[in-house]
Design a protein around this motif. Structure first.
Motif, PDB file in Angstrom:
ATOM      1  N   ILE A 206      -9.596   3.550  -9.944  1.00 21.02           N
ATOM      2  CA  ILE A 206     -10.874   3.481  -9.229  1.00 21.02           C
ATOM      3  C   ILE A 206     -11.249   4.874  -8.732  1.00 21.02           C
ATOM      4  O   ILE A 206     -10.384   5.703  -8.474  1.00 21.02           O
ATOM      5  N   PRO A 207     -12.550   5.142  -8.622  1.00 18.33           N
ATOM      6  CA  PRO A 207     -12.974   6.478  -8.205  1.00 18.33           C
ATOM      7  C   PRO A 207     -12.621   6.800  -6.758  1.00 18.33           C
ATOM      8  O   PRO A 207     -12.341   7.938  -6.422  1.00 18.33           O
ATOM      9  N   ASP A 208     -12.628   5.795  -5.901  1.00 17.49           N
ATOM     10  CA  ASP A 208     -12.380   6.004  -4.478  1.00 17.49           C
ATOM     11  C   ASP A 208     -11.920   4.675  -3.884  1.00 17.49           C
ATOM     12  O   ASP A 208     -12.338   3.621  -4.354  1.00 17.49           O
ATOM     13  N   SER A 209     -11.074   4.729  -2.869  1.00 18.86           N
ATOM     14  CA  SER A 209     -10.598   3.477  -2.277  1.00 18.86           C
ATOM     15  C   SER A 209     -11.391   3.077  -1.037  1.00 18.86           C
ATOM     16  O   SER A 209     -11.361   1.916  -0.638  1.00 18.86           O
ATOM     17  N   ALA A 210     -12.106   4.010  -0.440  1.00 21.20           N
ATOM     18  CA  ALA A 210     -12.796   3.713   0.811  1.00 21.20           C
ATOM     19  C   ALA A 210     -14.298   3.488   0.657  1.00 21.20           C
ATOM     20  O   ALA A 210     -14.897   2.789   1.463  1.00 21.20           O
TER      21      ALA A 210
ATOM     22  N   ALA B 159     -21.647  -6.680  -5.379  1.00 14.63           N
ATOM     23  CA  ALA B 159     -22.318  -5.623  -6.135  1.00 14.63           C
ATOM     24  C   ALA B 159     -21.995  -4.226  -5.609  1.00 14.63           C
ATOM     25  O   ALA B 159     -22.311  -3.238  -6.263  1.00 14.63           O
ATOM     26  N   ALA B 160     -21.353  -4.147  -4.441  1.00 20.11           N
ATOM     27  CA  ALA B 160     -21.014  -2.841  -3.854  1.00 20.11           C
ATOM     28  C   ALA B 160     -19.960  -3.034  -2.776  1.00 20.11           C
ATOM     29  O   ALA B 160     -20.276  -3.345  -1.633  1.00 20.11           O
ATOM     30  N   PHE B 161     -18.685  -2.873  -3.160  1.00 21.11           N
ATOM     31  CA  PHE B 161     -17.603  -3.007  -2.183  1.00 21.11           C
ATOM     32  C   PHE B 161     -16.558  -1.937  -2.434  1.00 21.11           C
ATOM     33  O   PHE B 161     -16.508  -1.320  -3.497  1.00 21.11           O
ATOM     34  N   SER B 162     -15.722  -1.728  -1.437  1.00 18.77           N
ATOM     35  CA  SER B 162     -14.625  -0.768  -1.571  1.00 18.77           C
ATOM     36  C   SER B 162     -13.336  -1.525  -1.871  1.00 18.77           C
ATOM     37  O   SER B 162     -13.256  -2.747  -1.689  1.00 18.77           O
ATOM     38  N   MET B 163     -12.321  -0.797  -2.293  1.00 19.15           N
ATOM     39  CA  MET B 163     -11.020  -1.438  -2.491  1.00 19.15           C
ATOM     40  C   MET B 163     -10.485  -1.921  -1.152  1.00 19.15           C
ATOM     41  O   MET B 163      -9.825  -2.945  -1.083  1.00 19.15           O
TER      42      MET B 163
ATOM     43  N   ALA C 121       0.831  -1.193   0.000  1.00 20.13           N
ATOM     44  CA  ALA C 121       0.000   0.000   0.000  1.00 20.13           C
ATOM     45  C   ALA C 121       0.870   1.250   0.000  1.00 20.13           C
ATOM     46  O   ALA C 121       1.883   1.309   0.693  1.00 20.13           O
ATOM     47  N   VAL C 122       0.467   2.228  -0.784  1.00 18.55           N
ATOM     48  CA  VAL C 122       1.083   3.550  -0.773  1.00 18.55           C
ATOM     49  C   VAL C 122       0.016   4.484  -0.219  1.00 18.55           C
ATOM     50  O   VAL C 122      -1.098   4.527  -0.739  1.00 18.55           O
ATOM     51  N   PHE C 123       0.366   5.193   0.846  1.00 11.39           N
ATOM     52  CA  PHE C 123      -0.655   5.967   1.537  1.00 11.39           C
ATOM     53  C   PHE C 123      -0.150   7.341   1.952  1.00 11.39           C
ATOM     54  O   PHE C 123       1.056   7.583   2.060  1.00 11.39           O
ATOM     55  N   GLU C 124      -1.129   8.203   2.165  1.00 12.72           N
ATOM     56  CA  GLU C 124      -0.868   9.538   2.684  1.00 12.72           C
ATOM     57  C   GLU C 124      -1.772   9.704   3.895  1.00 12.72           C
ATOM     58  O   GLU C 124      -3.005   9.655   3.751  1.00 12.72           O
ATOM     59  N   GLY C 125      -1.175   9.855   5.056  1.00 14.54           N
ATOM     60  CA  GLY C 125      -1.964   9.873   6.285  1.00 14.54           C
ATOM     61  C   GLY C 125      -2.621   8.525   6.475  1.00 14.54           C
ATOM     62  O   GLY C 125      -1.959   7.498   6.453  1.00 14.54           O
ATOM     63  N   ASP C 126      -3.935   8.531   6.599  1.00 14.98           N
ATOM     64  CA  ASP C 126      -4.645   7.256   6.743  1.00 14.98           C
ATOM     65  C   ASP C 126      -5.405   6.860   5.482  1.00 14.98           C
ATOM     66  O   ASP C 126      -6.265   5.996   5.508  1.00 14.98           O
ATOM     67  N   VAL C 127      -5.070   7.496   4.358  1.00  7.84           N
ATOM     68  CA  VAL C 127      -5.748   7.214   3.084  1.00  7.84           C
ATOM     69  C   VAL C 127      -4.803   6.449   2.155  1.00  7.84           C
ATOM     70  O   VAL C 127      -3.706   6.918   1.843  1.00  7.84           O
ATOM     71  N   ILE C 128      -5.236   5.267   1.735  1.00  5.15           N
ATOM     72  CA  ILE C 128      -4.442   4.495   0.777  1.00  5.15           C
ATOM     73  C   ILE C 128      -4.730   5.035  -0.615  1.00  5.15           C
ATOM     74  O   ILE C 128      -5.879   5.103  -1.046  1.00  5.15           O
ATOM     75  N   LEU C 129      -3.671   5.429  -1.297  1.00  4.77           N
ATOM     76  CA  LEU C 129      -3.771   5.993  -2.640  1.00  4.77           C
ATOM     77  C   LEU C 129      -3.581   4.943  -3.718  1.00  4.77           C
ATOM     78  O   LEU C 129      -4.173   5.027  -4.787  1.00  4.77           O
ATOM     79  N   VAL C 130      -2.689   3.972  -3.425  1.00  2.81           N
ATOM     80  CA  VAL C 130      -2.307   2.969  -4.421  1.00  2.81           C
ATOM     81  C   VAL C 130      -2.175   1.618  -3.732  1.00  2.81           C
ATOM     82  O   VAL C 130      -1.609   1.522  -2.642  1.00  2.81           O
TER      83      VAL C 130
END
Length: 144
Positions: free
Chosen positions: A94-98, A132-136, A53-62
Motif C-alpha cells: 500500500i502507498p501509505d498506512s495512515a 471509497a477512501a479509507f486508510s489501513m 503490527a510492526v512499527f517504528e515510533g508511532d508509524v505502523i510499517l507492516v
C-alpha cells in the motif's frame, strides 16, 4: 500526492485461497519482520487482536493478519518485507498506512473479513467507514 489503491482484487483472491495458520507462525514472521526492519512488533493474542503490527515510533510499517497468512506493507519497506516473508504468504503493498488512499467494494470487504461483515454494514450505514477512501488504520480498527 499519494497514489490511491483498490484492495479489491487482492483481498478477493486472498479470501478465496486463504488457510489458517498458527499463532507460532504469526509471531515468528512478526519477529523476523521486526528484526529485518529494525522495528518493534505488537500483538495481543489474548485480547483476540486480528492483526500483528510492526512499527517504528508511532508509524505502523507492516500489518500481519493473525488468523490467515496475509501481510499488508507500506511501499517504503515493501522490498525488505518481500525478501523476508515466505513466498506462500500473500503481500499487499500500500502507498501509505495512515492516509485514506485505499478503496474496496464493500461486498469484497465482507467476503474477506466475514466475522466483521455486520460491523462494516453498520459503519458504512452510519458514515463511520468510507469504502471509497479509507486508510489501513481504518481497516485495522474495523477488523481488529
Amino acid at each position: 500526492m499519494t497514489t490511491e489503491k483498490d484492495l479489491g482484487p487482492e483481498l478477493e483472491a486472498w479470501s478465496r485461497t486463504r488457510h489458517p495458520w498458527t499463532p507460532d507462525e504469526l509471531v515468528g514472521l512478526g519477529a523476523e519482520l521486526a528484526e529485518a526492519l529494525e522495528s518493534e512488533k505488537d500483538w495481543d493474542g489474548f485480547a483476540g487482536e486480528n492483526w500483528l503490527a510492526v512499527f517504528e515510533g508511532d508509524v505502523i510499517l507492516v500489518y500481519v493478519h493473525a488468523s490467515y497468512p496475509l501481510v499488508v506493507v507500506k511501499e517504503s519497506v515493501a522490498a525488505r518485507v518481500q525478501e523476508v516473508a515466505p513466498s506462500s504468504v500473500p503481500i499487499i503493498v500500500i502507498p501509505d498506512s495512515a492516509e485514506p488512499v485505499l478503496r474496496c467494494d464493500p461486498e469484497i470487504l465482507k467476503l474477506a473479513f466475514p466475522e466483521d461483515a455486520a460491523s462494516f454494514e453498520e459503519a458504512i450505514g452510519y458514515g463511520e467507514f468510507n469504502p471509497a477512501a479509507f486508510s489501513m488504520g481504518d481497516l485495522y480498527f474495523r477488523t481488529v
